[in-house]
Enzyme design. Sequence first.
Site, mmCIF file in Angstrom:
data_model
loop_
_atom_site.group_PDB
_atom_site.id
_atom_site.type_symbol
_atom_site.label_atom_id
_atom_site.label_comp_id
_atom_site.label_asym_id
_atom_site.label_seq_id
_atom_site.Cartn_x
_atom_site.Cartn_y
_atom_site.Cartn_z
ATOM 1 N N GLY A 29 0.914 -1.314 0.115
ATOM 2 C CA GLY A 29 -0.140 0.122 -0.103
ATOM 3 C C GLY A 29 0.713 1.153 -0.052
ATOM 4 O O GLY A 29 2.020 1.320 -0.475
ATOM 5 N N SER A 30 0.419 2.249 0.644
ATOM 6 C CA SER A 30 0.831 3.454 0.363
ATOM 7 C C SER A 30 2.202 3.809 1.145
ATOM 8 O O SER A 30 2.893 4.847 1.054
ATOM 9 C CB SER A 30 0.044 4.796 0.775
ATOM 10 O OG SER A 30 -0.959 4.798 -0.003
#
Length: 725
Positions: free
Chosen positions: A308-309
Site C-alpha cells: 500500500g501507500s
Amino acid sequence: MTQKNKNMNRGAAILSVFFALLFLTIFIRFFYIQSTGTVHGQALAAKVEELYKSQRTIEAERGSILDRKGNVIAEDKSSYKLVAILDDKITTDPDNPQHVIDVSETAQKLAPLINMDINEIEKLLSKDLYQVEFGAAGRDISHSLKEEITKLELPGIIFSRDTQRFYPNGIFASHLIGYAQQKDDSAETVGMMGLEKTLDKYLHEEDGFVKYQKDGYNWKLPNSKDEITAPENGNDVYLTIDQKIQTFLEDAMNQVVDEYTPEKIIGVVADPKTGKILAMSQRPSFDPNVRDINSYYNDVVSSRYEPGSTMKIFTLAAAIEEGVYNGNATYQSGSYSVDGPDIYDHNKTGWGPITFNEGVQRSSNVGFSIIADKLLGTDRFYQYLNSFGFLKTTGIDLPDEVNSKFNYKFHRDQISTSFGQASAVTPIQQIQAATAIANGGKMMKPFVIEKIVDTDTQEIVKETKPTIAGEPISAKTSQEVLNLLETVVTGEKGTGKPFKIEGYNVAGKTGTAQMYSDSGEVLRGHDNYIFSFLGIAPKEDPELIVYVAVQRPKLEGQAGAMPVSKVFNTVMKNSLQYLQIDPTSTVSEKESTTQNAGIKLPSLEEKNLTEVKAELDKLGLEAVLLGDGQKIISQYPEADTAVINDEKILLKTSDSIKMPNITDWSRRDVMKFGYLLDLSIKTEGSGYVTKQSIKKDSIVKAGDLLTITLNTRKSSDDQALEKEE
C-alpha cells in the site's frame, strides 16, 4: 590274564590320548584367548570393565537465549515429575511399602494439589503397570509443591528430576525464538522452530560422564581411578531484542486483539543507525511452553503482501534524489489515464488542482503515478527499487525469508508499484529500506543475533557487526524526505494525524493495502484491508523505526488507522522514553511530568516505607510492598532504570514473602515479581492475570514455579473506568 592286561593297556593308552588331546585343546584355546583377548567375539577387557567399572552421566545444559541486556528469554530449567509406583513386587518390607497401597486415599489427597480429577487419578492408579505418570498435571512440579506432596507420606508416590526448556516470558517474540523440546526416544533437547532450530549447533550441549571402578556389589572401590569426561554446555546467544521494548509491543498488540479482533498483526521496532531489530512480534502468536501453534511462519520475513501507500516513501525519495521533484508544482488530482483501467485517488474524485506536497500529505495515488510515469520514469524507478533492496532478500539472520514479487511487465503495473499495488514485499524489506531514509542515506542490513558466547570460557564465538547494505540516496535527500513525511503526521490535510505523539516529531506514512479472494478478486468492504504505518522518530535525529500492520480488524465504523495507531503510538512513545530520548517539542511542566515515562528510578534500598511511598507517589509510580519489614531490602526495577508512568515498583522488605493477589496484573509486572524473588514464571494466555497457581498469603520461596492464567479482558472495574473516560 594276558587278555585282561592287554585290554587295560589299550584303555590306558586311549585315555592318555584323550587327555593329551584335551590338554592340547585347552592349551590352544588359552593361547588363542591370550593372543586375541576375545571370547566368542566379545573382548574380555570390555567384559571386565562392564563388570567392575560403572559410569555416571554429568548433565550439560543447553545454551540460553538472552536479550541484548542479558535478560533470559529461553533457558534450561530443573523441575520435578510426579510418578506413582504400582508394582507390589518392589516392596520387600511390609512395614515400609514402596508402591501405592490405597488408590482411593492417594487420589483424594493428590487431586486438589495437582488440579486433577479424583476419578481420573483412580483410573490411572488402577492400571496393571509397573509405574505411571500424571501427564501435564504431574510435570513441572515446583519445589514448594513437591514438599507439600512429600509431607502427605503417600506410599509409592515419588519424584524424578527433569530438565525442560523454559520460556519465562511466555508469548514473547515467539515466532522469532521458536522452541526446543526433548526427543520422544531420548532426553536430548533439539530446536524445532525459529532461532532454537537454526542455532541448534551453537545451543546444543554434550553430556559428560565419570567412569569409576566398583566391586561385585556395585560399591565404588576406595582406590578407584576415576576417568572424567567434562560436559560441554551449549553456547549462549545474545539477541538485539530489548526485553522492555518487546514487552511494549506485545502488550499493545494484546490490547488491539482484544478490541478489534483482527485476523493478523505484524510489528517491528528497529534501530536505523545499526540495523538492530529491537522488537518483533505478530498475532496470532503462541506460548512456546505449551506450543499452541497455529502458524509456523514468522510473518515479518516469510510473508509478502502489497504494502500500500508506505511504498510511496521510496518513490518520493527516488524523485527527490533524481532532482525531478517540485513539491510546489500542481497537478489535477482525482484520476490518471493509463492503458487499462484508470488510476484513482482513494476518494475517487480527488481534491481538484493540488501541489505535490499536498499530494504526499493526502496520499494521492494520482500524484505518485505522475511522479513515477512522467517525472522519474518507470525504468529509472525500477533501478531505485533495486537500490532500496526490494528485489532481493535482506539476508537477515532468520530462517525462511522470502523475496518480493513485482509485476513489472505491463505499464499500468509499473505505475501502480509506485503507490504500493501490483507488488508484494515483506515487512523486513520495508524496514531495511526505511533505514536509508532515517540514517542519512545509508541503508543498514537488519539483524537479530548480536553475539554468541562460549558459556565455559566467556569467549565470543560469533559476533554481528552493523553492515551498510547500500546508499540509495544522499543525506540531503533523506532529510528532505523526513521533513515531508513529518507533514503527513502534523499537516492539516495529512493522513497520519492519528500517529502524532506529544513531545516527539514523527515522520511516517500510512498504508492501506488491498486484499484478494482465493479467486484473485479484490475484496470489498470497509474492513477488508491491511492497514499499516511506517514511522520514524525523532525526525531531527531518528532513533527508532516502527512498522505496524493490522489485517482485517473489526472497525465498526472507525478509521483503519485507529488500531494501527494504538500499537504504533504506545510502542514508539514508551520506547523513546525508555531509551531516555529527550522530547523534541515544548510541553508544559505539568504535562512533561505526566508524559515523561523515561524518568530514572531512584535507589530506594535502606529507606523506610513512609519515605519511599511519598517519593513514589510524587513520581506517579505504584509501590508494591513484599514482606513485613519496615525498610526496603531490594527493589525491582533497579535504581537508575527508566520507568513509565503508573508502573509498579516492587519493594522487598523481608526474606519471608507471602504471595500477593496478582489478579489484573499485566504479564510484565508478574515477570518483574518473578525476577525479584527468583521464581519460575509460566504463562497461559495473554492480557491480564485472572488465575494464579500459588495461593494468596502462601509463603513464596526461590525456585518456586508460579503459573498464571491471562485473559485479554480486563476486570470489570477497569472496563468501567475506560468506558467512563
